[in-house]
Design an enzyme around this catalytic site. Structure first.
Site, PDB file in Angstrom:
ATOM      1  N   ARG A  42      22.066  11.934 -17.453  1.00 52.93           N
ATOM      2  CA  ARG A  42      21.677  11.966 -16.033  1.00 52.93           C
ATOM      3  C   ARG A  42      22.887  11.699 -15.146  1.00 52.93           C
ATOM      4  NH1 ARG A  42      15.564   9.601 -15.040  1.00 52.93           N
ATOM      5  NH2 ARG A  42      14.625  10.370 -16.965  1.00 52.93           N
ATOM      6  N   LYS A  91       7.679  -2.687 -20.984  1.00 52.70           N
ATOM      7  CA  LYS A  91       7.652  -1.567 -20.033  1.00 52.70           C
ATOM      8  C   LYS A  91       9.043  -0.959 -19.872  1.00 52.70           C
ATOM      9  CE  LYS A  91       6.094   1.123 -16.656  1.00 52.70           C
ATOM     10  NZ  LYS A  91       7.223   1.554 -15.874  1.00 52.70           N
ATOM     11  N   GLU A 116      11.120   7.000 -22.563  1.00 49.75           N
ATOM     12  CA  GLU A 116      10.780   8.121 -21.674  1.00 49.75           C
ATOM     13  C   GLU A 116      12.037   8.914 -21.299  1.00 49.75           C
ATOM     14  OE1 GLU A 116       9.640   8.235 -17.021  1.00 49.75           O
ATOM     15  OE2 GLU A 116       8.346   6.976 -18.254  1.00 49.75           O
ATOM     16  N   SER A 176       2.288   1.920 -16.182  1.00 48.31           N
ATOM     17  CA  SER A 176       2.857   3.251 -16.388  1.00 48.31           C
ATOM     18  C   SER A 176       1.804   4.337 -16.225  1.00 48.31           C
ATOM     19  CB  SER A 176       3.483   3.360 -17.774  1.00 48.31           C
ATOM     20  OG  SER A 176       3.979   4.668 -17.979  1.00 48.31           O
ATOM     21  N   GLY A 214       2.370   6.746 -13.344  1.00 48.68           N
ATOM     22  CA  GLY A 214       2.602   7.387 -12.065  1.00 48.68           C
ATOM     23  C   GLY A 214       1.372   7.357 -11.177  1.00 48.68           C
ATOM     24  N   HIS A 232       9.653   1.147 -22.833  1.00 52.78           N
ATOM     25  CA  HIS A 232       8.842   2.354 -22.635  1.00 52.78           C
ATOM     26  C   HIS A 232       9.600   3.351 -21.763  1.00 52.78           C
ATOM     27  CE1 HIS A 232       6.341   4.655 -19.801  1.00 52.78           C
ATOM     28  NE2 HIS A 232       5.435   4.769 -20.767  1.00 52.78           N
ATOM     29  N   ASN A 233      10.169   2.860 -20.652  1.00 57.17           N
ATOM     30  CA  ASN A 233      10.885   3.747 -19.749  1.00 57.17           C
ATOM     31  C   ASN A 233      12.151   4.309 -20.391  1.00 57.17           C
ATOM     32  OD1 ASN A 233       8.897   2.880 -17.976  1.00 57.17           O
ATOM     33  ND2 ASN A 233      10.282   2.793 -16.245  1.00 57.17           N
ATOM     34  N   LEU A 281       0.822  -1.210   0.000  1.00 59.02           N
ATOM     35  CA  LEU A 281       0.000   0.000   0.000  1.00 59.02           C
ATOM     36  C   LEU A 281       0.861   1.268   0.000  1.00 59.02           C
ATOM     37  CD1 LEU A 281      -2.859  -1.089   2.430  1.00 59.02           C
ATOM     38  CD2 LEU A 281      -2.968  -0.822  -0.061  1.00 59.02           C
ATOM     39  N   LYS A 318       8.644  -3.192  -3.990  1.00 59.45           N
ATOM     40  CA  LYS A 318       9.912  -2.809  -4.592  1.00 59.45           C
ATOM     41  C   LYS A 318      10.503  -3.972  -5.379  1.00 59.45           C
ATOM     42  CE  LYS A 318      14.382  -0.776  -3.365  1.00 59.45           C
ATOM     43  NZ  LYS A 318      15.261  -0.340  -2.254  1.00 59.45           N
ATOM     44  N   ARG A 356       2.935  -5.343   4.538  1.00 57.78           N
ATOM     45  CA  ARG A 356       3.828  -5.919   5.549  1.00 57.78           C
ATOM     46  C   ARG A 356       3.755  -5.103   6.848  1.00 57.78           C
ATOM     47  NH1 ARG A 356       8.684  -9.234   5.086  1.00 57.78           N
ATOM     48  NH2 ARG A 356       8.760  -8.936   2.831  1.00 57.78           N
TER      49      ARG A 356
END
Length: 484
Positions: free
Chosen positions: A288, A184, A191, A129, A131, A187-188, A11, A76, A34
């Site tokens: 970056r 995915k 991005e 995807s 957000g 895709h990132n 959550l 994660k 958890r």
């Protein structure tokens, strides 16, 4: 009591919002975390009065799920996913489904699919995807894994997914085992490229043309009414127009060091594994990395003399149009490279990817959503075996129209000493791809000279290899393997 249609573990921001999305579309959801106080806070707060069941153990979660049970993890990536899989398996029965909705690395998803299926269960690794806002209002969803699981989750996934302008859901089955997470990942990577391209356009307008944030906001407002219409152009407009508490542009006060979570790097590594040139996305990742060494750059700026060039005296409006064309042409290269990577990986991992359909999955909900994606769908509809978007008639026409402007922008960036790694690398890729002959003949001669790696000849059939004793001192023995 009615059993839940699906259970969700985790959550955090994405998990909470997906649960709220599912419930708003008529599905009952059981939740577990958890840290169980999160469950209490959620069901007594945001989820109060809704068809959401709070549970405080994996056993309780499983007991509250309708069969076949569907357990979605939003945790994660990495070890936590494996840990929860092993925690959940003992409470499930053959035919039940475990779903990983995090940003997992696709080789892990391939491994987990085999492992979960060996226990008699089904597995889905899905990219999500969009957000926080996408999770709540409708994300782009890219599921892969056990094909038999898809019919069971399809109503839920397509129910909560973003809808394209024609009403079709931005969610469909991508392929077996790790295909969904691979798509995915690409895709990132795209991005990363899109964001860096926009940053370079911004940098040219700010530091070459001397434009204010407000002036640039107007440019991006105009661009968002053209073929560049997209979510990232839209939010850039909003960011540039946003004022700090003192009335100045907030963007000018943000430290120029960019973070990353690793999916761009994974995309670059996958391209090296596949032998596919993914130059633009890789440069975006490196940009970056370069931004992160802020203190070192500041020191270097004092030690290294910049180029001595006169101030820009050209037609500002015309150059802004050049930047727009360079941005669009470079964007096409980014997608072209991404699609060649997906095609190569499909061969390696035996995935049956629908490239036009993948473009449709990205038309809504996700970060790279744009009107441009419809053109990619049209290109693959016309030619499902299209090797590269650059040879499609529509995109070929755009490149022809954009070339002169693109070259002027790259030349200006180099002349004035402004970094534009993705603009320049995209142009170099384009020039390399359209070249019938590259200087690799000399490179191959060098390899044969120092390592007897052999070479092919233009006057002999492909697949026939030769070795030359270049110095007269070497023998006739060549290297035993030849890798392109």
């Amino acid at each position: 009591m009615k059993k839940a249609d699906i259970g969700l573990i985790g959550l955090a921001v994405m998990g909470e919002n997906l649960v709220m999305n599912m419930e708003s579309k008529g599905f009952t959801v059981a939740v577990f975390n958890r840290s169980t106080e999160k469950v209490t806070n959620f069901v007594n707060g945001r989820a109060s009065g809704k068809n959401i069941i709070g549970t405080y153990s994996i056993q309780e979660l499983a007991d509250n799920l309708a069969k076949p049970r569907k357990v979605m993890m939003m945790v994660k990536a990495g070890k936590p996913v494996d840990d929860f899989i092993d925690m959940v398996i003992p409470y499930l029965e053959p035919g039940d489904i475990i779903i990983d909705g995090g940003n997992s690395h696709f080789p892990d998803t391939i491994r987990r699919t085999k492992y979960v299926e060996s226990k008699g269960l089904l597995y889905i690794g899905t990219g999500v995807s969009g957000g926080e806002e996408g999770a709540l209002l409708g994300p782009s969803i890219m599921p892969g894994g056990s094909p038999a699981a898809w019919p069971q989750v399809k109503p839920i996934f397509q129910g909560i997914a973003a809808k394209a302008p024609d009403g079709s859901p931005c969610c469909d089955w991508v392929g077996s085992d790790g295909a969904g997470h691979f798509v995915k990942m690409v895709h990132n990577g795209i991005e990363y490229g899109d964001m860096q391209l926009i940053c370079e356009a911004y940098n040219l307008m700010k530091n070459l043309l001397g434009m204010s944030a407000a002036e640039m906001a107007e440019v991006f407002t105009d661009w968002n009414k053209t073929e560049l219409d997209s979510y990232l152009i839209e939010i850039t407009r909003d960011i540039l127009g946003f004022k700090d508490t003192d009335g100045s542009a907030l963007v000018d006060k943000i430290l120029d060091t960019a973070g990353q979570k690793g999916t761009g790097k994974w995309t670059s590594v996958a391209s090296l594994d596949e032998g596919v040139p993914l130059t633009l996305i890789s440069e975006a990742v490196y940009a970056r990395c370069l931004s992160a060494i802020k203190e070192e750059r500041v020191a270097a700026s004092k030690a290294i003399t910049p180029p001595e060039v006169p101030a820009f005296t050209g037609d500002k409006k015309a150059f802004i149009e050049d930047i727009k064309k360079a941005l669009y042409a470079s964007k096409i290269v980014s997608y072209a490279q991404g699609y060649t990577l997906m095609r190569a990986a499909a061969g390696t991992y035996n995935w049956n990817l629908d490239y036009g359909n993948i473009a449709l999955l990205w038309r809504g909900g996700c970060i790279i959503r744009s009107v441009f994606l419809g053109k990619i769908k049209e290109a693959f509809d016309k030619n499902p075996e299209l090797a590269n978007l650059l040879v499609d008639p529509y995109f070929n026409g755009i490149m022809k129209d954009s070339q002169a402007a693109w070259r002027r922008v790259c030349a200006a960036a180099v002349t004035y000493g402004l970094p534009a790694p993705t603009f320049v690398s995209a142009l170099s890729y384009f020039d390399g791809y359209r070249s019938a002959r590259l200087p690799a003949n000399l490179l191959q001669a060098q390899r044969d000279y120092f390592g007897a790696h052999t070479y092919e000849r233009v006057d002999a059939p492909r697949g026939e290899f030769f070795h030359t004793n270049w110095t007269g001192r070497g023998g006739d023995t060549s290297a035993s393997t030849y890798v392109v």
